[in-house]
Design a protein around this motif. Structure first.
Motif, PDB file in Angstrom:
ATOM      1  N   UNK A 199      -3.640 -33.941 -22.519  1.00  0.00           N
ATOM      2  CA  UNK A 199      -2.778 -34.896 -21.800  1.00  0.00           C
ATOM      3  C   UNK A 199      -3.277 -35.145 -20.380  1.00  0.00           C
ATOM      4  N   UNK A 200      -4.569 -35.303 -20.236  1.00  0.00           N
ATOM      5  CA  UNK A 200      -5.158 -35.422 -18.905  1.00  0.00           C
ATOM      6  C   UNK A 200      -6.177 -36.551 -18.856  1.00  0.00           C
ATOM      7  N   UNK A 201      -6.148 -37.274 -17.744  1.00  0.00           N
ATOM      8  CA  UNK A 201      -7.163 -38.293 -17.470  1.00  0.00           C
ATOM      9  C   UNK A 201      -7.911 -37.877 -16.205  1.00  0.00           C
ATOM     10  N   UNK A 202      -9.189 -38.186 -16.170  1.00  0.00           N
ATOM     11  CA  UNK A 202     -10.044 -37.757 -15.075  1.00  0.00           C
ATOM     12  C   UNK A 202     -10.704 -38.956 -14.392  1.00  0.00           C
ATOM     13  N   UNK A 203     -11.066 -38.744 -13.138  1.00  0.00           N
ATOM     14  CA  UNK A 203     -11.908 -39.710 -12.443  1.00  0.00           C
ATOM     15  C   UNK A 203     -13.011 -38.920 -11.739  1.00  0.00           C
TER      16      UNK A 203
END
Length: 124
Positions: A77-81
């Motif tokens: 449940x994680x988005x990264x940049x």
């Protein structure tokens, strides 16, 4: 309802790297398109990058192409940049946002849920 919590911001010298994370609550994370936006002092919030629910489609703003990369891990449940070769002009508060399907969008008004933001400061 989706709750978003960003982390990973900080102070870095020009040319350095940072990786921002955005953790989302809920069990339907993959049904949301995710975006990163940023807001510098005195400026409007602007689009940085977006990724579709399954991660198959990615959009990036022209000034960050080749330097920033958005990705997601639906199992976490994680988005990264991932931000590389940072420049002083990248200094801003960075926000992640979630948008229910069906269309991936780059306009901030199309996003339904927002995190509280994380500060990124790039020194020259």
């Amino acid at each position: 309802q989706v709750q978003l919590v960003e982390s990973g911001g900080g102070l870095v010298q020009a040319g350095g790297s940072l990786r921002l994370s955005c953790a989302a609550s809920g069990r339907t994370f993959s049904s949301y398109h995710m975006g990163w936006f940023r807001q510098a002092p005195g400026k409007e919030r602007e689009f940085v990058a977006a990724i579709s629910g399954r991660g198959h489609i990615v959009y990036s703003e022209d000034s960050v192409k080749g330097r920033f990369a958005i990705s997601r891990d639906n199992a976490k449940n994680t988005v990264y940049l991932q931000m590389n070769n940072l420049k002083p002009d990248d200094t801003a508060v960075y926000y992640c946002a979630a948008k229910a399907s069906p269309l991936l969008q780059t306009m901030k008004g199309q996003y339904d849920f927002w995190g509280q933001g994380t500060q990124v400061t790039v020194s020259s």
